[in-house]
Design an enzyme around this catalytic site. Structure first.
Site, PDB file in Angstrom:
ATOM      1  N   GLY A 185     -42.765   0.560 -34.043  1.00  0.00           N
ATOM      2  CA  GLY A 185     -42.271  -0.791 -33.841  1.00  0.00           C
ATOM      3  C   GLY A 185     -43.273  -1.829 -34.309  1.00  0.00           C
ATOM      4  O   GLY A 185     -44.489  -1.640 -34.214  1.00  0.00           O
ATOM      5  N   GLN A 186     -42.766  -2.952 -34.794  1.00  0.00           N
ATOM      6  CA  GLN A 186     -43.638  -4.018 -35.281  1.00  0.00           C
ATOM      7  C   GLN A 186     -44.221  -4.871 -34.159  1.00  0.00           C
ATOM      8  O   GLN A 186     -45.090  -5.703 -34.431  1.00  0.00           O
ATOM      9  CB  GLN A 186     -42.870  -4.906 -36.267  1.00  0.00           C
ATOM     10  CG  GLN A 186     -42.544  -4.206 -37.570  1.00  0.00           C
ATOM     11  CD  GLN A 186     -41.756  -5.067 -38.534  1.00  0.00           C
ATOM     12  OE1 GLN A 186     -41.216  -6.107 -38.145  1.00  0.00           O
ATOM     13  NE2 GLN A 186     -41.661  -4.646 -39.776  1.00  0.00           N
ATOM     14  N   SER A 199     -42.047  -1.623 -22.223  1.00  0.00           N
ATOM     15  CA  SER A 199     -42.003  -0.851 -20.980  1.00  0.00           C
ATOM     16  C   SER A 199     -42.769  -1.555 -19.873  1.00  0.00           C
ATOM     17  O   SER A 199     -42.458  -1.389 -18.689  1.00  0.00           O
ATOM     18  CB  SER A 199     -42.581   0.546 -21.216  1.00  0.00           C
ATOM     19  OG  SER A 199     -41.865   1.225 -22.233  1.00  0.00           O
ATOM     20  N   ARG A 200     -43.760  -2.350 -20.242  1.00  0.00           N
ATOM     21  CA  ARG A 200     -44.583  -3.038 -19.243  1.00  0.00           C
ATOM     22  C   ARG A 200     -43.912  -4.290 -18.672  1.00  0.00           C
ATOM     23  O   ARG A 200     -44.436  -4.881 -17.733  1.00  0.00           O
ATOM     24  CB  ARG A 200     -45.945  -3.399 -19.842  1.00  0.00           C
ATOM     25  CG  ARG A 200     -46.855  -2.191 -20.085  1.00  0.00           C
ATOM     26  CD  ARG A 200     -48.210  -2.615 -20.623  1.00  0.00           C
ATOM     27  NE  ARG A 200     -49.194  -1.543 -20.570  1.00  0.00           N
ATOM     28  CZ  ARG A 200     -49.531  -0.775 -21.606  1.00  0.00           C
ATOM     29  NH1 ARG A 200     -48.926  -0.944 -22.768  1.00  0.00           N
ATOM     30  NH2 ARG A 200     -50.455   0.166 -21.472  1.00  0.00           N
ATOM     31  N   GLN A 259     -51.500  -2.020 -34.417  1.00  0.00           N
ATOM     32  CA  GLN A 259     -51.400  -0.561 -34.435  1.00  0.00           C
ATOM     33  C   GLN A 259     -50.756  -0.086 -35.727  1.00  0.00           C
ATOM     34  O   GLN A 259     -51.229   0.874 -36.363  1.00  0.00           O
ATOM     35  CB  GLN A 259     -50.583  -0.093 -33.231  1.00  0.00           C
ATOM     36  CG  GLN A 259     -50.220   1.379 -33.257  1.00  0.00           C
ATOM     37  CD  GLN A 259     -49.393   1.776 -32.056  1.00  0.00           C
ATOM     38  OE1 GLN A 259     -49.939   2.030 -30.994  1.00  0.00           O
ATOM     39  NE2 GLN A 259     -48.079   1.818 -32.198  1.00  0.00           N
ATOM     40  N   SER A 282     -34.224  -0.582 -25.361  1.00  0.00           N
ATOM     41  CA  SER A 282     -33.456  -0.679 -26.607  1.00  0.00           C
ATOM     42  C   SER A 282     -34.344  -0.695 -27.844  1.00  0.00           C
ATOM     43  O   SER A 282     -33.903  -0.314 -28.932  1.00  0.00           O
ATOM     44  CB  SER A 282     -32.576  -1.928 -26.583  1.00  0.00           C
ATOM     45  OG  SER A 282     -31.608  -1.835 -25.563  1.00  0.00           O
ATOM     46  N   GLY A 283     -35.590  -1.139 -27.700  1.00  0.00           N
ATOM     47  CA  GLY A 283     -36.508  -1.088 -28.828  1.00  0.00           C
ATOM     48  C   GLY A 283     -36.787   0.341 -29.260  1.00  0.00           C
ATOM     49  O   GLY A 283     -36.744   0.670 -30.456  1.00  0.00           O
ATOM     50  N   HIS A 284     -37.062   1.207 -28.285  1.00  0.00           N
ATOM     51  CA  HIS A 284     -37.259   2.624 -28.608  1.00  0.00           C
ATOM     52  C   HIS A 284     -35.993   3.221 -29.225  1.00  0.00           C
ATOM     53  O   HIS A 284     -36.058   3.996 -30.190  1.00  0.00           O
ATOM     54  CB  HIS A 284     -37.599   3.420 -27.345  1.00  0.00           C
ATOM     55  CG  HIS A 284     -38.907   3.067 -26.719  1.00  0.00           C
ATOM     56  ND1 HIS A 284     -38.990   2.338 -25.558  1.00  0.00           N
ATOM     57  CD2 HIS A 284     -40.187   3.343 -27.081  1.00  0.00           C
ATOM     58  CE1 HIS A 284     -40.267   2.192 -25.224  1.00  0.00           C
ATOM     59  NE2 HIS A 284     -41.012   2.782 -26.134  1.00  0.00           N
ATOM     60  N   GLN A 340     -56.129   6.401 -25.003  1.00  0.00           N
ATOM     61  CA  GLN A 340     -55.974   5.027 -25.487  1.00  0.00           C
ATOM     62  C   GLN A 340     -55.962   4.009 -24.355  1.00  0.00           C
ATOM     63  O   GLN A 340     -55.731   2.828 -24.587  1.00  0.00           O
ATOM     64  CB  GLN A 340     -54.720   4.894 -26.358  1.00  0.00           C
ATOM     65  CG  GLN A 340     -53.398   5.053 -25.645  1.00  0.00           C
ATOM     66  CD  GLN A 340     -52.241   5.124 -26.628  1.00  0.00           C
ATOM     67  OE1 GLN A 340     -52.134   6.071 -27.422  1.00  0.00           O
ATOM     68  NE2 GLN A 340     -51.371   4.125 -26.602  1.00  0.00           N
TER      69      GLN A 340
END
Length: 283
Positions: A147-148, A186-187, A153, A35-37, A61
């Protein structure tokens, strides 16, 4: 929605959009959407004429021994979610498309990349900056959305864009959390049942720190120690990577909390490395 894999095809398409005066918004991702994405894509759809979502598990990365091979992937599901959230293009290149043989150029922001996550992941942000700049060159967005949760990043990409005069508005969107407070990632799929039960305490400890500051505590070390004590008790399965109270733009450590302060943390919980943050002061 188009699914493109070739960088040149993406660039030619976006050049046509720009020539037509279209406002392109880029949402860079590594996939395995939650849902964040979706919130990032939905925001992009609300502000832009065209939305490009990139899905690329960027090998540059990841460091030695990290989870590049294990990183979760489900392209069919991700494509369906990207389309449902308004993407016009899902860009899914292969590593050789983005970093062909002979690639020799890297972008770094050493003053911001050498702290927090950069201590244990020294080459991580070099890979992030380089791939994001390549995506900026390919999609030519007016706006890029991040995203924060990955605050460091976000700060690095903003500085890169500012220092290199990149005409992209870099927008940070709020962390999306599970109902119990755990930052979506995702992790999180790596967590065992017992680890998952403890993981929301990362957020709860940050909230404790903010409450202390709101109550008048201004000594950063005292706030950090109070949070650390809470986490020692509530995260017995976790290993602390870092707990830092910093200025949200410069990422410099703070001794006193005044007008702007961010607490950023990272913990290793089983196979997962979880990051989170919260503004303790300022907006």
């Amino acid at each position: 929605m188009q699914i493109l894999t070739d960088p040149r095809t993406l660039q030619q398409t976006c050049l046509r959009w720009r020539a037509d005066g279209q406002h392109t918004v880029l949402v860079p991702t590594m996939g395995y959407y939650h849902s964040g994405h979706e919130s990032l894509m939905s925001y992009a759809r609300s502000v832009g004429d065209k939305v490009v979502v990139s899905l690329f598990v960027n090998p540059t990365q990841f460091g030695p021994g990290e989870d590049l091979a294990a990183y979760p992937r489900d392209l069919e599901r991700d494509a369906a979610l990207a389309e449902a959230n308004g993407a016009d293009i899902l860009f899914t290149p292969q590593p050789a498309d983005m970093f062909p043989a002979g690639h020799a150029t890297w972008i770094e922001v050493p003053s911001l990349a050498g702290t927090l996550c950069g201590v244990s992941r020294p080459t991580h942000f070099r890979g992030v900056c380089t791939v994001v700049m390549k995506l900026f060159q390919l999609a030519m967005p007016r706006t890029a959305v991040f995203g924060q949760k990955d605050w460091q990043q976000l700060a690095i990409i903003r500085r890169m864009a500012r220092d290199l005069n990149v005409p992209v508005d870099v927008v940070g969107r709020p962390i999306v959390r599970e109902q119990d407070g755990l930052a979506m990632s995702s992790r999180n799929i790596y967590l065992s049942t017992e680890e998952r039960a403890q993981a929301p305490n990362i957020h709860h400890g940050l909230a404790l720190g903010r409450a202390l500051v709101q109550g008048g505590e201004r000594d950063a070390a005292a706030v950090a120690e109070a949070m650390r004590r809470y986490w020692r008790e509530s995260l017995p399965l976790a290993q602390e990577d870092y707990i830092s109270i910093v200025h949200p733009e410069t990422l410099e450590p703070l001794a006193r909390i005044t007008d702007a302060a961010l607490c950023a943390v990272a913990f290793r919980l089983g196979k997962a490395r979880l990051i989170d943050n919260m503004l303790l002061a300022g907006e």
